[in-house]
Structure formats: C-alpha cells, structure tokens
Design an enzyme around this catalytic site. Structure first.
Site, PDB file in Angstrom:
ATOM      1  CB  CYS A 178      -0.940   0.004   1.206  1.00 13.87           C
ATOM      2  SG  CYS A 178      -2.083  -1.388   1.226  1.00 13.87           S
TER       3      CYS A 178
HETATM    4  C1  BEZ Z   1       0.427  -4.597   1.739  1.00 17.30           C
HETATM    5  O1  BEZ Z   1      -0.120  -3.591   1.337  1.00 17.30           O
HETATM    6  O2  BEZ Z   1       1.636  -4.722   1.770  1.00 17.30           O
HETATM    7  C2  BEZ Z   1      -0.412  -5.772   2.201  1.00 17.30           C
HETATM    8  C3  BEZ Z   1      -1.695  -5.557   2.660  1.00 17.30           C
HETATM    9  C4  BEZ Z   1      -2.445  -6.619   3.077  1.00 17.30           C
HETATM   10  C5  BEZ Z   1      -1.925  -7.892   3.024  1.00 17.30           C
HETATM   11  C6  BEZ Z   1      -0.649  -8.104   2.534  1.00 17.30           C
HETATM   12  C7  BEZ Z   1       0.119  -7.032   2.119  1.00 17.30           C
END
Ligand code: BEZ
Length: 219
Positions: A45
């Site tokens: 994210c």
């Molecule tokens: C991420 O944004 O890195 C992420 C979010 C939820 C689960 C796995 C990774």
C-alpha cells in the site's frame, strides 16, 4: 452491495485527511478515481499511494479527482503519509477517506469476505462526470496495482465520450482508434475526415481524433 458498470456511484459522507467529505459534492461534475487498499502502514500500500501521488499531474490534466480509502482512521492516514513521502519521494496530495465502520466499503462492495472480512481489498472505481461507474476492478492484496492503466482508461473513455470511437487491445494515447460499429460507412466518411482503414466491415481503424476539435464542434 455489488456495483455494476453504469450504476450511479453511491453518495456518502466520511471523514478524510482533508476533513469531512461529501462524495458527490467533492467530485462535482468531474471524472473521479475512488480506490481502496487494505491497511495503512503496509508495504504494498505504501508503494501504491506513492504511485498515485506521482500520477497526480496526469490525473489533473485529465480533469480527474482522486481519492483513497481504507478502514483506518484519518489520524493514522496522516502519520502514514509521512512514511509514503519519505519512501517514495511523492507527497500524497489527494484525500484519504477513513472508513473504520465499513460504511463506504459496504456501499461499494470493497470487502470480499472470502479474501479478508475485516479490511478493504484493492478495489478501484472510475466514475464519470455524470456520477456513473465506468470501470471497476478488484486486485488481490498481494499485488500492487498498475495505476498507469487508469490514466490509459481515462484517455480512452474521454475519447469515446467525445467521438464515436472505441480503443483496441493495448492501445496507447496517440495510436489509431476503432470507429464504433454503430457508425455507418457514410457517416464515418463525414465524421472522420482523416479517413479510415477497414480490416473487416466491423473493424475500421482511424487516426486518433482530436479532443479539442470535438469540443469546438459542440460534441
Ligand atoms: C500490503 O499492502 O503490503 C499488504 C496488505 C495486506 C496484506 C498483505 C500485504
């Protein structure tokens, strides 16, 4: 709720990093991208928010407002934005909605219970000036999105809106487009003065029309 293409994008009021936002009022009669992501302070994210921030000049050029959303609170969004800026070098110059009670997520079907019942997925909506949904996509949590694709889709949608054209697979702005099959050959000769090449009776390529020309023709 399932949002289908052509549906009116549901209106809502929610807190954000820019204060309370009433969605339709904030969007006004512009194009908009509404995207959700699972959580603040997560690695993928972080890269996604930076990627959207880097594309803001492109979205502005296309008359498009951008807004993000997760189940975190606005204060958490604000602290995390500093990480995003430090890591990606891009300032998050667009609002992030706070949806801790999943009100917006439920309206837009952003939570997929079989994937994760507690957080929003990587859902993306492109919404037209008429508040109708023009594109919706869901990506898995493990895959960061290609936000350049949204710029490409917006370019295509704007052309389709102004002229009776559609765009082929892997089209890039500036490349030839396809005359909508509903346009007769006689009409096509009038409407597309640069001419066209018919590959079949239903596949007619023409150089990309000019958006400004469409505006001055009152279309
Ligand atoms: C991420 O944004 O890195 C992420 C979010 C939820 C689960 C796995 C990774």
């Amino acid at each position: 709720m399932t949002i289908r293409l052509g549906d009116l994008a549901p209106d809502f009021t929610a807190d954000s990093t820019h204060g309370p936002i009433r969605f339709h009022e904030w969007k006004a009669d512009r194009w908009a991208v509404l995207f959700s992501y699972p959580r603040d302070f997560t690695p993928v994210c972080t890269t996604e928010l930076g990627a959207v921030a880097a594309l803001l000049p492109e979205f502005r050029r296309l008359g498009t407002r951008v807004i993000g959303l997760s189940v975190d609170q606005a204060d958490a969004h604000r602290s995390w934005q500093d990480d995003v800026a430090r890591v990606t070098g891009c300032t998050v110059g667009y609002p992030l909605l706070a949806d801790p009670e999943h009100r917006v997520a439920r309206l837009y079907g952003m939570i997929h219970p079989n994937a994760s019942p507690s957080v929003t997925m990587r859902s993306t909506f492109v919404i037209g000036p008429d508040d109708r949904v023009r594109l919706s996509m869901s990506y898995p949590a493990s895959t960061g999105r290609n936000f350049q694709e949204l710029v490409r889709v917006l370019e295509s949608l704007r052309l389709a809106e102004a002229h009776e054209v559609v765009t082929p697979a892997d089209w890039r702005p500036g490349e030839r487009v396809i005359i909508d099959p509903s346009v007769s050959d006689d009409e096509a000769r009038l409407r597309f003065p640069k001419g066209y090449e018919a590959k079949t009776e239903y596949l007619r390529f023409t150089p990309e029309p000019d958006l400004e020309a469409a505006a001055s023709n009152g279309r």
